[in-house]
Each structure stands twice: as structure tokens, then as C-alpha cells.
Design a protein around this motif. Structure first.
Motif, mmCIF file in Angstrom:
data_model
loop_
_atom_site.group_PDB
_atom_site.id
_atom_site.type_symbol
_atom_site.label_atom_id
_atom_site.label_comp_id
_atom_site.label_asym_id
_atom_site.label_seq_id
_atom_site.Cartn_x
_atom_site.Cartn_y
_atom_site.Cartn_z
ATOM 1 N N MET A 42 28.874 6.736 10.311
ATOM 2 C CA MET A 42 28.517 6.484 8.916
ATOM 3 C C MET A 42 27.077 5.965 8.852
ATOM 4 N N SER A 43 26.301 6.511 7.932
ATOM 5 C CA SER A 43 24.918 6.064 7.800
ATOM 6 C C SER A 43 24.868 4.689 7.150
ATOM 7 N N LYS A 44 23.875 3.923 7.568
ATOM 8 C CA LYS A 44 23.735 2.562 7.036
ATOM 9 C C LYS A 44 23.136 2.595 5.632
ATOM 10 N N ARG A 45 23.563 1.619 4.836
ATOM 11 C CA ARG A 45 22.979 1.469 3.497
ATOM 12 C C ARG A 45 21.580 0.882 3.596
ATOM 13 N N ASP A 46 20.777 1.196 2.640
ATOM 14 C CA ASP A 46 19.429 0.623 2.576
ATOM 15 C C ASP A 46 19.524 -0.898 2.487
ATOM 16 N N TYR A 47 18.697 -1.587 3.276
ATOM 17 C CA TYR A 47 18.780 -3.051 3.345
ATOM 18 C C TYR A 47 18.466 -3.705 1.997
ATOM 19 N N TYR A 48 17.543 -3.141 1.246
ATOM 20 C CA TYR A 48 17.225 -3.691 -0.067
ATOM 21 C C TYR A 48 18.431 -3.557 -1.006
ATOM 22 N N VAL A 80 21.544 -3.463 0.017
ATOM 23 C CA VAL A 80 22.561 -4.395 0.508
ATOM 24 C C VAL A 80 22.384 -5.772 -0.133
ATOM 25 N N LEU A 81 21.116 -6.238 -0.203
ATOM 26 C CA LEU A 81 20.844 -7.570 -0.769
ATOM 27 C C LEU A 81 20.696 -7.535 -2.282
ATOM 28 N N GLY A 82 20.611 -6.332 -2.845
ATOM 29 C CA GLY A 82 20.481 -6.230 -4.288
ATOM 30 C C GLY A 82 19.130 -6.659 -4.812
ATOM 31 N N VAL A 83 18.062 -6.346 -4.050
ATOM 32 C CA VAL A 83 16.704 -6.726 -4.465
ATOM 33 C C VAL A 83 15.822 -5.484 -4.481
ATOM 34 N N ALA A 84 14.700 -5.585 -5.181
ATOM 35 C CA ALA A 84 13.742 -4.481 -5.248
ATOM 36 C C ALA A 84 12.918 -4.426 -3.969
ATOM 37 N N LYS A 85 12.272 -3.296 -3.720
ATOM 38 C CA LYS A 85 11.486 -3.139 -2.494
ATOM 39 C C LYS A 85 10.262 -4.051 -2.465
ATOM 40 N N ASP A 86 9.804 -4.498 -3.634
ATOM 41 C CA ASP A 86 8.657 -5.407 -3.671
ATOM 42 C C ASP A 86 9.095 -6.858 -3.879
ATOM 43 N N ALA A 87 10.357 -7.147 -3.574
ATOM 44 C CA ALA A 87 10.879 -8.506 -3.772
ATOM 45 C C ALA A 87 10.129 -9.505 -2.901
ATOM 46 N N SER A 88 9.939 -10.718 -3.433
ATOM 47 C CA SER A 88 9.266 -11.771 -2.677
ATOM 48 C C SER A 88 10.214 -12.354 -1.631
ATOM 49 N N GLU A 89 9.637 -13.090 -0.701
ATOM 50 C CA GLU A 89 10.447 -13.757 0.337
ATOM 51 C C GLU A 89 11.454 -14.709 -0.300
ATOM 52 N N ARG A 90 11.026 -15.375 -1.363
ATOM 53 C CA ARG A 90 11.919 -16.313 -2.042
ATOM 54 C C ARG A 90 13.111 -15.586 -2.670
ATOM 55 N N ASP A 91 12.847 -14.414 -3.289
ATOM 56 C CA ASP A 91 13.933 -13.637 -3.900
ATOM 57 C C ASP A 91 14.927 -13.160 -2.847
ATOM 58 N N ILE A 92 14.404 -12.768 -1.690
ATOM 59 C CA ILE A 92 15.271 -12.304 -0.604
ATOM 60 C C ILE A 92 16.164 -13.433 -0.109
ATOM 61 N N LEU A 95 35.619 -7.715 3.960
ATOM 62 C CA LEU A 95 34.622 -8.693 3.512
ATOM 63 C C LEU A 95 33.810 -9.217 4.695
ATOM 64 N N GLU A 96 34.447 -9.328 5.848
ATOM 65 C CA GLU A 96 33.728 -9.768 7.050
ATOM 66 C C GLU A 96 32.661 -8.736 7.425
ATOM 67 N N ALA A 97 32.998 -7.451 7.275
ATOM 68 C CA ALA A 97 32.022 -6.396 7.558
ATOM 69 C C ALA A 97 30.854 -6.457 6.579
ATOM 70 N N LYS A 98 31.171 -6.761 5.310
ATOM 71 C CA LYS A 98 30.097 -6.896 4.324
ATOM 72 C C LYS A 98 29.175 -8.059 4.667
ATOM 73 N N PHE A 99 29.809 -9.139 5.178
ATOM 74 C CA PHE A 99 29.007 -10.298 5.553
ATOM 75 C C PHE A 99 28.021 -9.932 6.678
ATOM 76 N N LYS A 100 28.525 -9.175 7.682
ATOM 77 C CA LYS A 100 27.652 -8.772 8.793
ATOM 78 C C LYS A 100 26.530 -7.867 8.296
ATOM 79 N N GLU A 101 26.849 -7.000 7.339
ATOM 80 C CA GLU A 101 25.840 -6.112 6.774
ATOM 81 C C GLU A 101 24.757 -6.897 6.039
ATOM 82 N N ILE A 108 16.207 -8.621 8.973
ATOM 83 C CA ILE A 108 15.074 -7.693 8.979
ATOM 84 C C ILE A 108 14.098 -8.003 7.850
ATOM 85 N N LEU A 109 14.599 -8.139 6.634
ATOM 86 C CA LEU A 109 13.709 -8.289 5.475
ATOM 87 C C LEU A 109 13.064 -9.664 5.376
#
Length: 377
Positions: free
Chosen positions: A1-7, A9-21, A43-49, A56-57
Motif C-alpha cells: 500500500m502506498s503511503k499517504r502524503d505526510y502533510y 497525515v497531519l492535516g496541514v498545508a505544504k507551506d505550514a510553519s513549524e509551529r503549525d506542524i 488507531l495504533e497504526a494511525k498513531f505510528k503514521e 520528517i516534517l
């Protein structure tokens, strides 16, 4: 299964600040942490994701690589960065980094040596002292380093030993569920060392109370609100820690003649009725002594005269201000009969030419007349 985009996963925009992340990660980590999800594998798998995305971000270098190459850069053997595989690292370290501002440093060890307190000394000066500058001796009650133990707190011939509880770190880590909380070591009180044989004079503090006599050089041109910093002349820190600073707070007393405004001085100069009318030369005070001021004929009260370079030399730029003299016409008092008669003769001699001799008075009454005329229209 392909991984979801990290942005994503966290529900943030690609230009999100460090604080937003960090905010997004904190919210999701609280929601999906295994301690809260009662063994739910999904839910444990979601936590690891979420945790993987944050690792990374939250790292600027890894984030830049991810933005350029995507997940491939972090797969096992890809791009020389190494993969995550099964190695997820210590969650306490990451979570401590996010919540470090709440729980005392997030694993980063604080300095054990606490600098001594800064001190403030209030100094009242006369205007002359502030303008010219001076050297003043002051007495300051404070804490100073103990001589016999040289500030260490240990008796001469002995040394402090490393604390066995925190191993010299000054802090201990306590875990509460998934929180890793840093606390001051209760054994050494954060010093990292134990004094088993304390100095007899300071009783292990490394400092003693003393009144110091200091010489303070007040630069010429200081004013109320200025501060003079004496580095290292504040309270000595405990157990050899650096001393704080001493701040001398300047306050300049009111002067009976001059009022200071920045680098300029102001004063009111009384002028006799006859001198104001006929003109003449009077003496005025300056901070350097007496000076001559020429009064032109027909001078009116509140007239300002500027004497350049007779003010205050700036403590910062070195420029010199001016002395501003405000003329106050003094009406003669305690007149004898002959003097009164002379004034009456003067008044009568002006006759019907009052507007010529008293233009301000005539202008005032003309204005009053117009005011009442306008009211009756």
C-alpha cells in the motif's frame, strides 16, 4: 500500500510553519496514542503514521528532502538517509520536544549555575552634577563570593562531589504515562554537585553578605531615567555562579532657576518696565556663570531669546543645547507719589494714540466689539 502524503497525515498545508506542524502533531498524538486507544490496532497504526510524518516534517533538512523526492528518499537504502523500518525511536523524546515548554525543557538540560541577581541603586543628582558629570562613591549591601572557599561552598581542602541521583545533570526524568517530565533533582537542588564538607563561613552557599563600596563615574549630560550599568557588581551567584549586574538609576532634582528639556535649558527672566520699553542690556544666569542679554526696545512679555551653546552637552551625541530665556515684564510696585504722577503723565501723553502705543490692547478690544456685534445680528 502506498503511503499517504505526510502533510495530509497531519492535516496541514505544504507551506505550514513549524509551529503549525507541532500543534497538529500534538492534537493527533493525544488522540491516537496507545495509552488512550485501549489496544485498537487501527488507531495504533494511525498513531505510528502521525509520528512518522512529524519526524520528517519537523526536521527542516528532512522536510526539504521530502518536498523534493517524496517518500522514496526515506525508504530503506534510499538517498543515503536510511529508512524508518521498524525503528520508530523513543516517543518520549519527540513528545517531550513538543511539550517541552510546559514540562520543563523537553529533555534539554538547563544550566545548573544560576547567575546572581541584578541590583538597582537610585542616585539623586543636582542639575549641575548631571550636566558636568562627577565620580561618586556609593555603598551597596549585597552578596559577594566567599573568600575562604573561593565561592565553591566547600571547606578549604575539600571539593564538591558529583550528585549520585542525577549524575551531575541537575535534573531527573520522571515518566507519567506517555509524558517524560524533567524535574529539578531533589538531592542536589539542581546544582549537580553535593557539598559534604561545607565552608564554615558561608555554610555551603559560596557567598556571604557584605556592603561594598564602589566608585561610580557619572558621565556629563545624564538625565532622569538614564541607567549606568556596572557589569558583575550585582549579587554573587551561589556556589561560584557568575554575579549579576548593578544598575545605577539616575534622577535629577528640580532646579530653582532652570528647567531642562532634553539638551536645552529654559528660564524666566524678569525685565523692568522701562528696560522693556526703551531696550537695554541685562545679566542672565547660565550654568557657566553670568552672561549678557540684549533686550530690544518695545519688548513684550513672553518674548523668547535663544543663547546658543549655553545648554547641556548630550551624553550620547556630544552636541550642546541652548539656553532659552523667556522675558517676563515686571510691573513696578510700591510706587511713591512722584512716581505715580510720572506714570499718569506718561499715560496722558499718549492721549488718543493708544492704538499706536498699545497695539495688542487695541486689537483685543476690537475683537471684543466684533464678538458682541455678531451676537446681536
Amino acid at each position: 500500500m502506498s503511503k499517504r502524503d505526510y502533510y495530509e497525515v497531519l492535516g496541514v498545508a505544504k507551506d505550514a510553519s513549524e509551529r503549525d506542524i507541532k500543534k497538529a502533531y500534538k492534537r493527533l498524538a493525544m488522540k491516537y496514542h496507545p495509552d488512550r486507544t485501549a489496544g485498537d490496532k487501527d488507531l495504533e497504526a494511525k498513531f505510528k503514521e502521525v509520528k512518522e510524518a512529524y519526524e520528517i516534517l519537523n526536521d527542516s533538512q528532512k522536510r526539504q528532502t521530502y518536498d523534493q523526492f517524496g517518500h522514496a528518499a526515506f525508504e530503506q537504502g534510499g538517498g543515503g538517509h536510511g529508512g524508518f523500518g521498524g525503528g520508530q525511536g523513543d516517543f518520549g523524546d519527540i513528545f517531550g520536544d513538543v511539550f517541552g515548554d510546559i514540562f520543563g525543557g523537553g529533555g534539554r538540560r538547563q544550566s545548573r549555575q544560576q547567575r546572581g541577581a541584578d541590583l538597582r541603586y537610585n542616585m539623586d543628582l543636582s542639575l549641575e552634577e548631571a550636566v558636568r558629570g562627577k565620580e561618586v562613591e556609593i555603598k551597596v549591601p549585597t552578596w559577594v563570593a566567599c573568600d575562604p572557599c573561593d565561592g565553591s561552598g566547600a571547606k578549604k581542602g575539600s571539593k564538591p562531589t558529583t550528585c549520585g541521583t542525577c549524575h551531575g545533570q541537575g535534573q531527573v526524568q520522571m515518566r507519567q504515562g506517555f509524558f517524560a517530565v524533567q524535574q529539578t533533582c531533589p538531592t542536589c537542588n539542581g546544582r549537580g554537585q553535593i557539598i559534604s564538607d561545607p565552608c564554615n563561613k558561608c555554610h555551603g552557599q559560596g557567598r556571604v553578605e557584605k556592603t561594598k563600596t564602589l566608585s561610580v563615574k557619572i558621565p556629563a549630560g545624564v538625565d532622569t531615567g538614564d541607567r549606568i550599568r556596572l557589569s558583575g557588581e550585582g549579587e554573587a551567584g551561589q556556589h561560584g555562579a557568575p554575579a549579576g549586574d548593578l544598575y545605577v538609576q539616575v534622577s535629577v532634582r528640580e532646579h530653582p532657576i532652570f528647567v531642562r528639556d532634553g539638551n536645552n535649558l529654559y528660564c524666566e527672566v524678569p525685565v523692568s518696565f522701562s528696560t522693556a520699553a526703551l531696550g537695554g542690556e541685562i545679566e542672565v544666569p547660565t550654568l557657566d556663570g553670568r552672561a549678557k542679554l540684549k533686550i530690544p526696545s518695545e519688548c513684550q512679555t513672553d518674548k523668547m531669546f535663544r543663547m546658543r551653546g549655553k545648554g547641556v552637552k548630550s551624553v550620547r551625541s556630544g552636541g550642546v543645547g541652548d539656553l532659552i530665556c523667556k522675558v517676563i515684564i515686571e510691573t513696578p510696585v510700591n510706587l511713591n507719589e512722584r512716581q505715580k504722577e510720572l506714570l499718569k503723565e506718561l499715560e496722558e501723553s499718549m492721549g488718543g494714540e493708544s492704538s499706536r502705543h498699545r497695539p495688542k490692547q487695541q486689537g483685543f478690544f476690537d475683537g471684543v466689539k466684533k464678538f458682541f456685534d455678531d451676537l446681536t445680528k
